[in-house]
Design an enzyme around this catalytic site. Structure first.
Site, PDB file in Angstrom:
ATOM      1  N   HIS A  17       0.841  -1.197   0.000  1.00 43.25           N
ATOM      2  CA  HIS A  17       0.000   0.000   0.000  1.00 43.25           C
ATOM      3  C   HIS A  17       0.881   1.253   0.000  1.00 43.25           C
ATOM      4  O   HIS A  17       0.636   2.211  -0.731  1.00 43.25           O
ATOM      5  CB  HIS A  17      -0.864   0.080   1.271  1.00 43.25           C
ATOM      6  CG  HIS A  17      -1.891  -0.984   1.425  1.00 43.25           C
ATOM      7  ND1 HIS A  17      -2.005  -1.743   2.584  1.00 43.25           N
ATOM      8  CD2 HIS A  17      -2.874  -1.411   0.604  1.00 43.25           C
ATOM      9  CE1 HIS A  17      -3.023  -2.581   2.464  1.00 43.25           C
ATOM     10  NE2 HIS A  17      -3.563  -2.415   1.263  1.00 43.25           N
ATOM     11  N   LYS A  41     -17.728  -6.110   8.326  1.00 39.73           N
ATOM     12  CA  LYS A  41     -16.544  -6.931   8.082  1.00 39.73           C
ATOM     13  C   LYS A  41     -15.712  -7.017   9.363  1.00 39.73           C
ATOM     14  O   LYS A  41     -15.431  -5.986   9.979  1.00 39.73           O
ATOM     15  CB  LYS A  41     -15.724  -6.265   6.953  1.00 39.73           C
ATOM     16  CG  LYS A  41     -14.704  -7.175   6.306  1.00 39.73           C
ATOM     17  CD  LYS A  41     -14.157  -6.516   5.039  1.00 39.73           C
ATOM     18  CE  LYS A  41     -12.818  -7.051   4.631  1.00 39.73           C
ATOM     19  NZ  LYS A  41     -12.268  -6.345   3.466  1.00 39.73           N
ATOM     20  N   ARG A  90      -1.933  -6.030  -8.395  1.00 32.04           N
ATOM     21  CA  ARG A  90      -0.855  -6.983  -8.137  1.00 32.04           C
ATOM     22  C   ARG A  90      -0.753  -8.025  -9.234  1.00 32.04           C
ATOM     23  O   ARG A  90       0.328  -8.424  -9.633  1.00 32.04           O
ATOM     24  CB  ARG A  90      -1.106  -7.704  -6.794  1.00 32.04           C
ATOM     25  CG  ARG A  90      -0.911  -6.806  -5.601  1.00 32.04           C
ATOM     26  CD  ARG A  90      -1.457  -7.443  -4.361  1.00 32.04           C
ATOM     27  NE  ARG A  90      -2.896  -7.655  -4.490  1.00 32.04           N
ATOM     28  CZ  ARG A  90      -3.708  -7.925  -3.485  1.00 32.04           C
ATOM     29  NH1 ARG A  90      -3.227  -8.060  -2.279  1.00 32.04           N
ATOM     30  NH2 ARG A  90      -4.999  -8.077  -3.676  1.00 32.04           N
ATOM     31  N   SER A 127      -3.002  -7.692   3.112  1.00 31.81           N
ATOM     32  CA  SER A 127      -3.187  -7.546   4.561  1.00 31.81           C
ATOM     33  C   SER A 127      -3.605  -8.881   5.175  1.00 31.81           C
ATOM     34  O   SER A 127      -3.159  -9.244   6.266  1.00 31.81           O
ATOM     35  CB  SER A 127      -4.264  -6.492   4.854  1.00 31.81           C
ATOM     36  OG  SER A 127      -3.864  -5.242   4.369  1.00 31.81           O
TER      37      SER A 127
HETATM   38  O1  PNS Z   1      -8.785  -2.839   0.815  1.00 34.36           O
HETATM   39  P1  PNS Z   1     -10.079  -3.283   0.193  1.00 34.36           P
HETATM   40  O2  PNS Z   1     -10.985  -3.891   1.218  1.00 34.36           O
HETATM   41  O3  PNS Z   1      -9.843  -4.194  -0.998  1.00 34.36           O
HETATM   42  O4  PNS Z   1     -10.778  -1.960  -0.377  1.00 34.36           O
HETATM   43  C1  PNS Z   1     -12.019  -2.010  -1.013  1.00 34.36           C
HETATM   44  C2  PNS Z   1     -12.628  -0.605  -1.137  1.00 34.36           C
HETATM   45  C3  PNS Z   1     -12.744   0.034   0.220  1.00 34.36           C
HETATM   46  C4  PNS Z   1     -11.768   0.242  -2.022  1.00 34.36           C
HETATM   47  C5  PNS Z   1     -14.031  -0.776  -1.793  1.00 34.36           C
HETATM   48  O5  PNS Z   1     -14.720  -1.794  -1.147  1.00 34.36           O
HETATM   49  C6  PNS Z   1     -14.859   0.493  -1.729  1.00 34.36           C
HETATM   50  O6  PNS Z   1     -14.596   1.446  -2.435  1.00 34.36           O
HETATM   51  N1  PNS Z   1     -15.876   0.488  -0.844  1.00 34.36           N
HETATM   52  C7  PNS Z   1     -16.724   1.621  -0.595  1.00 34.36           C
HETATM   53  C8  PNS Z   1     -18.162   1.331  -0.996  1.00 34.36           C
HETATM   54  C9  PNS Z   1     -18.360   1.621  -2.461  1.00 34.36           C
HETATM   55  O7  PNS Z   1     -18.170   2.722  -2.929  1.00 34.36           O
HETATM   56  N2  PNS Z   1     -18.773   0.573  -3.186  1.00 34.36           N
HETATM   57  C10 PNS Z   1     -18.967   0.648  -4.604  1.00 34.36           C
HETATM   58  C11 PNS Z   1     -17.632   0.499  -5.320  1.00 34.36           C
HETATM   59  S1  PNS Z   1     -17.952   0.177  -6.980  1.00 34.36           S
END
Ligand code: PNS
Length: 159
Positions: A17, A41, A90, A127
């Site tokens: 990150h 979560k 990745r 993570s």
């Molecule tokens: O580290 P992660 O858990 O892979 O991150 C995922 C994240 C937080 C980037 C994604 O789940 C997100 O943007 N969530 C916010 C809710 C949202 O906007 N959902 C629609 C995305 S298309």
């Protein structure tokens, strides 16, 4: 001001990150690291702990700010005058879902997504894997900042 957001769960932040955040900070005036508040979560660290670890790990970058958000990332973008999201890729396996999210975010609010290829040094990092390795007493030095490695040991009861 050209601003980009680096969103994620960051439970906890890894060197993968941090590599993306540092590279984005060279391209943009400001990088806002946004930690998702997701009560459904299960996480190892609280959102505030994750924010604190990120602030500590990004302190050397004067144009990086760390915040938290809930709900849609595009709403956070609107509220903070941010036009683009930066994501690290990745492997090809990351691509399908990332593409879907990028297209959804563009269709919802015209927010762009920029993909940065992960440094090969960190291509295997996540993570979840870091937590698993730490949980079984494995060495996570070099995978996360030293302060995060310490917190992992403390949280998982392995001083
Ligand atoms: O580290 P992660 O858990 O892979 O991150 C995922 C994240 C937080 C980037 C994604 O789940 C997100 O943007 N969530 C916010 C809710 C949202 O906007 N959902 C629609 C995305 S298309």
């Amino acid at each position: 001001m050209r601003r980009v957001v680096s969103p994620g769960s960051f439970d906890p932040v890894t060197n993968g990150h941090l590599d993306i955040i540092a590279r984005a900070a060279r391209l943009y005036d400001e990088v806002v690291v946004a930690v998702l508040i997701n009560i459904s979560k299960r996480s190892l660290f609280t959102v505030d702990e994750r924010v604190e670890m990120l602030r500590d790990a990004t302190a050397e970058h004067s144009n990086v700010r760390v915040d938290k958000f809930h709900g849609l990332i595009v709403e956070f973008c609107k509220a903070n005058d941010i036009g683009a999201i930066v994501k690290g890729l990745r492997a090809v396996s990351d691509f399908d879902f990332e593409l879907q999210m990028a297209q959804m975010n563009y269709s919802l609010a015209g927010v762009e997504t920029l993909f940065m290829t992960t440094n090969p040094l960190y291509a295997f990092l996540s993570s979840s894997l870091v937590k698993e390795v730490a949980q079984y007493g494995g060495d996570v030095t070099g995978l996360v900042p030293p302060a995060v490695a310490l917190r992992l040991r403390e949280r998982l009861g392995r001083p």
